[in-house]
Write an enzyme that holds these catalytic residues in place. Structure first.
Site, PDB file in Angstrom:
ATOM      1  N   ASN A  40       0.876  -1.173   0.000  1.00  0.00           N
ATOM      2  CA  ASN A  40       0.000   0.000   0.000  1.00  0.00           C
ATOM      3  C   ASN A  40       0.914   1.224   0.000  1.00  0.00           C
ATOM      4  OD1 ASN A  40      -1.774   2.061   0.433  1.00  0.00           O
ATOM      5  ND2 ASN A  40      -2.458   1.386   2.460  1.00  0.00           N
ATOM      6  N   HIS A  42      -9.591   1.251   4.555  1.00  0.00           N
ATOM      7  CA  HIS A  42      -8.353   1.384   5.317  1.00  0.00           C
ATOM      8  C   HIS A  42      -8.599   2.287   6.526  1.00  0.00           C
ATOM      9  CE1 HIS A  42      -4.253   2.463   6.371  1.00  0.00           C
ATOM     10  NE2 HIS A  42      -3.892   1.351   5.743  1.00  0.00           N
ATOM     11  N   GLY A  77       2.086   2.171  10.818  1.00  0.00           N
ATOM     12  CA  GLY A  77       3.026   3.282  10.723  1.00  0.00           C
ATOM     13  C   GLY A  77       3.689   3.634  12.044  1.00  0.00           C
ATOM     14  N   GLU A 122      -5.746  -5.177  10.116  1.00  0.00           N
ATOM     15  CA  GLU A 122      -4.740  -4.154  10.409  1.00  0.00           C
ATOM     16  C   GLU A 122      -5.070  -3.471  11.736  1.00  0.00           C
ATOM     17  OE1 GLU A 122      -2.641  -2.860   6.498  1.00  0.00           O
ATOM     18  OE2 GLU A 122      -4.196  -1.420   6.992  1.00  0.00           O
ATOM     19  N   GLU A 139      -6.973   4.613   7.737  1.00  0.00           N
ATOM     20  CA  GLU A 139      -6.736   6.050   7.485  1.00  0.00           C
ATOM     21  C   GLU A 139      -7.956   6.687   6.839  1.00  0.00           C
ATOM     22  OE1 GLU A 139      -3.033   5.512   5.415  1.00  0.00           O
ATOM     23  OE2 GLU A 139      -2.134   4.844   7.304  1.00  0.00           O
ATOM     24  N   SER A 147       3.053  -2.329  10.246  1.00  0.00           N
ATOM     25  CA  SER A 147       4.499  -2.413  10.490  1.00  0.00           C
ATOM     26  C   SER A 147       5.091  -3.781  10.148  1.00  0.00           C
ATOM     27  CB  SER A 147       4.841  -2.023  11.932  1.00  0.00           C
ATOM     28  OG  SER A 147       4.419  -0.699  12.200  1.00  0.00           O
ATOM     29  N   LYS A 173       0.144   4.212  -0.306  1.00  0.00           N
ATOM     30  CA  LYS A 173      -0.506   5.404   0.278  1.00  0.00           C
ATOM     31  C   LYS A 173      -0.270   6.611  -0.633  1.00  0.00           C
ATOM     32  CE  LYS A 173      -0.267   3.155   4.711  1.00  0.00           C
ATOM     33  NZ  LYS A 173      -0.206   3.201   6.157  1.00  0.00           N
TER      34      LYS A 173
HETATM   35  P1  13P Z   1       2.842   0.280   7.660  1.00  0.00           P
HETATM   36  O1  13P Z   1       3.338  -1.016   7.091  1.00  0.00           O
HETATM   37  O2  13P Z   1       3.600   1.471   7.216  1.00  0.00           O
HETATM   38  O3  13P Z   1       2.677   0.188   9.162  1.00  0.00           O
HETATM   39  O4  13P Z   1       1.368   0.478   7.065  1.00  0.00           O
HETATM   40  C1  13P Z   1       0.483  -0.565   7.144  1.00  0.00           C
HETATM   41  C2  13P Z   1      -0.703  -0.213   6.335  1.00  0.00           C
HETATM   42  O5  13P Z   1      -1.442   0.686   6.667  1.00  0.00           O
HETATM   43  C3  13P Z   1      -0.945  -0.979   5.114  1.00  0.00           C
HETATM   44  O6  13P Z   1      -2.198  -0.701   4.604  1.00  0.00           O
END
Ligand code: 13P
Length: 255
Positions: free
Chosen positions: A13, A98, A176, A170, A100, A216, A15
């Site tokens: 991802n 997601h 993150g 997740e 976010e 992560s 982002k």
């Molecule tokens: P990270 O791997 O940066 O923690 O992000 C995970 C994520 O949100 C994947 O969709």
């Protein structure tokens, strides 16, 4: 992982990262790392890089995904993109719900349900995200929260639609933050998601669903996370932007 029963999917991802030239550069670095592997490899890139990425992965086994999709087919929805538009472009996967988007853009279980349905109807493979907040884990209600998300997000789905959906577990506190769920926490949560699906649609359907862990995941911890029976891949943020690290995760999914 249980490769006999279901597809293993390693998805990056990206982002809100990478311009078109940067996307080409990263895909070119990933290409040799994705050669001769049995798992599915997906790069979920920003809308602006979709067409470029689709061109760049031609002739490889890398698939391209988007990071959101609208649920209506067309109309007065300024700024939105429909599932048919993505399909016509050559997109195969789409991330939906997601954390976010739930946190910053008003995404709810109702809209996740509608988006996922629309994606399936257009022939896209949804990567539908669920996961608990830190305070929910600390209050020991992870199971309740994640079960409710699965029931609402997949409400009205046929068994076939459930089977076609990739679920990403997740935990929000692991995204993150560098704080990964332990192997046991990841395995347990993916297992409880499978149990919820089994109760709704039977064991055969539940056994066929790909459930990823995300939060992560990196080159150091991927192998152990993927050893968990119910963890069928990863949705990877930060580490998917570094070809070398993403390559190590791909390798871990193919041993
Ligand atoms: P990270 O791997 O940066 O923690 O992000 C995970 C994520 O949100 C994947 O969709």
């Amino acid at each position: 992982m249980n490769k006999q029963l279901r597809k293993v999917v390693i998805a990056g991802n990206w982002k809100m990262n990478k311009t078109r030239p940067e996307a080409i550069e990263l895909i070119n670095q990933i290409k040799p790392l994705a050669d001769n592997v049995s798992c599915e490899i997906v790069v979920c890139v920003p809308y602006t890089a979709l067409e470029t990425a689709i061109q760049a992965v031609k002739g490889t086994n890398i698939k391209v995904g988007a990071q959101n999709v609208h649920f209506e087919k067309s109309g007065a929805f300024t700024g939105e993109i429909s599932a048919d538009m993505l399909k016509e472009l050559g997109v195969d996967y789409v991330i939906i719900g997601h954390s976010e988007r739930r946190q910053y853009f008003g995404e709810t279980d109702t809209t996740v349900n509608k988006r996922t349905k629309a994606a399936l109807q257009a022939g896209l493979i949804p990567i539908m995200c669920v996961g608990e907040l830190l305070e929910e884990r600390e209050a020991d209600i992870t199971e309740e929260v994640v079960s409710r998300q699965i029931k609402l997000d997949m409400a009205g789905f046929t068994a076939d639609e459930v089977k076609k959906t990739v679920i990403a577990y997740e935990p929000v506190w692991a995204i993150g933050t560098g704080k990964t769920a332990t192997n046991e926490q990841a395995g347990e949560a993916c297992g409880l998601i499978r149990n919820v699906i089994a109760k709704l649609h039977g064991k055969d359907v539940a056994d066929a669903v790909t459930i990823q862990y995300g939060g992560s995941m990196n080159a150091q911890n991927a192998a152990d996370l993927l050893k968990q029976e119910d963890v069928d891949g990863g949705l990877i943020g930060g580490a998917s932007l570094k070809a070398e690290d993403f390559g190590i995760i791909i390798k871990a999914a193919n041993t």
